[in-house]
Design a protein around this motif. Structure first.
Motif: not given
Length: 319
Positions: A103-128
């Motif tokens: 978001a700091s590089l390119k913007g963040d207009d639709r993050r929440e909408e997309l996370l609701e649709l695709f349901d990635a577990p963003v609170e976890r470390k990516i290695e998991e």
């Protein structure tokens, strides 16, 4: 307006051809499928369009910006999304930290909408993350800044069938919003589902560019019939009949005039007949034949030439 265009675009890795004399144009709001097996040059094309590797020759523009002009390409990427086939992440970061950085590089207009649709577990470390969750995170990253053009390389890799269908529906909605989609694939069924046009690449060269329906029409119909009369192979020695088999039923692909076919069928007492579009697999094989098998490694895997040749221009496949 043209969202993406190449003219004579060429990339060689030493003596090895990646792509050669590639000329195509993708119009704004179009979903364009770039079709070919691994090793055909799809990834090389995408890396060149994104400026990850420098072309050997020819020209290319993305959203009107010259891909050879580093400053212009930086401006283009403000309006461009990229979804690689194998996203590279900082595995120690959480999904949220990764998206904050993007978001700091390119913007963040639709993050929440997309996370609701695709349901990635963003609170976890990516290695998991599982492979599918990494792909969902990459999808969110590619679209979160509301780009005008999204370039995708095997975008459904790692997604389960239900999530693939959700992604196809999402692409339909994005096209209605005016977003241009360019994606490479060797998954034939998804090309039919989402594409307006398709370009087929073979050995680094563009074989054809056509709308999907025209490509299928040109590739004919699949005919299966049973008759009460005995049938010999010579009985169907007519123009347009391909891949004839006689195994309790007569089966063949027909690419000729349909009036000719119907006139010929009227000579027989038909018990059962089924005429349908040729499977997309058969359409694809008309351009490749046995060469697909020849592109496989001994271990059964396939690869794009760009993955086998060291990239000395500093290119990476990271999101």
């Amino acid at each position: 307006m043209t969202a993406l265009e190449t003219t004579g675009l060429t990339k060689y890795y030493g003596e090895t051809r990646g792509i050669e004399d590639l000329s195509l144009a993708v119009t704004e709001g179009e979903v364009f499928g770039y079709l070919g097996p691994n090793g055909a040059g799809k990834t090389t094309t995408i890396r060149t369009l994104l400026g990850f590797i420098a072309p050997t020759g020819g020209d290319a523009t993305v959203l009107g910006y010259d891909v050879r002009d580093e400053r212009a390409l930086i401006e283009a990427k403000r309006h461009l999304g990229y979804l690689p086939s194998d996203p590279g992440f900082d595995e120690d970061a959480t999904g949220t930290e990764f998206l904050d950085y993007q978001a700091s590089l390119k913007g963040d207009d639709r993050r929440e909408e997309l996370l609701e649709l695709f349901d990635a577990p963003v609170e976890r470390k990516i290695e998991e993350f599982s492979r599918g969750n990494k792909q969902k995170l990459a999808i969110v990253s590619a679209f979160m800044h509301d780009p005008d053009l999204v370039i995708m390389d095997e975008p459904t890799s790692g997604l389960d069938p239900l999530m693939q269908e959700r992604f196809y529906d999402f692409l339909d909605d994005e096209q209605e919003r005016g977003v241009t989609i360019f994606f490479s694939s060797h998954v034939l069924s998804e090309v039919r589902k989402v594409c307006d046009r398709v370009g087929i690449i073979r050995d680094g060269k563009l074989v054809t560019t056509e709308d999907v329906e025209t490509l299928l029409d040109r590739s004919g119909k699949r005919v299966r019939m049973r008759t009460s009369d005995p049938i010999d192979r010579e009985d169907f020695d007519i123009d347009g009949v391909h891949d004839l088999t006689l195994d309790g039923a007569v089966q063949f692909t027909f690419t000729g005039e349909y009036d000719t076919l119907l006139d010929h069928l009227s000579r027989y007492h038909i018990v059962d007949v089924d005429i349908e579009e040729a499977p997309l697999d058969e359409v694809f094989m008309r351009f490749y034949g046995d060469e697909i098998a020849g592109s496989e490694r001994e271990d059964g895997e396939t690869t794009d030439v760009a993955d086998d040749v060291p990239v000395s221009d500093g290119g990476e496949s990271h999101v």
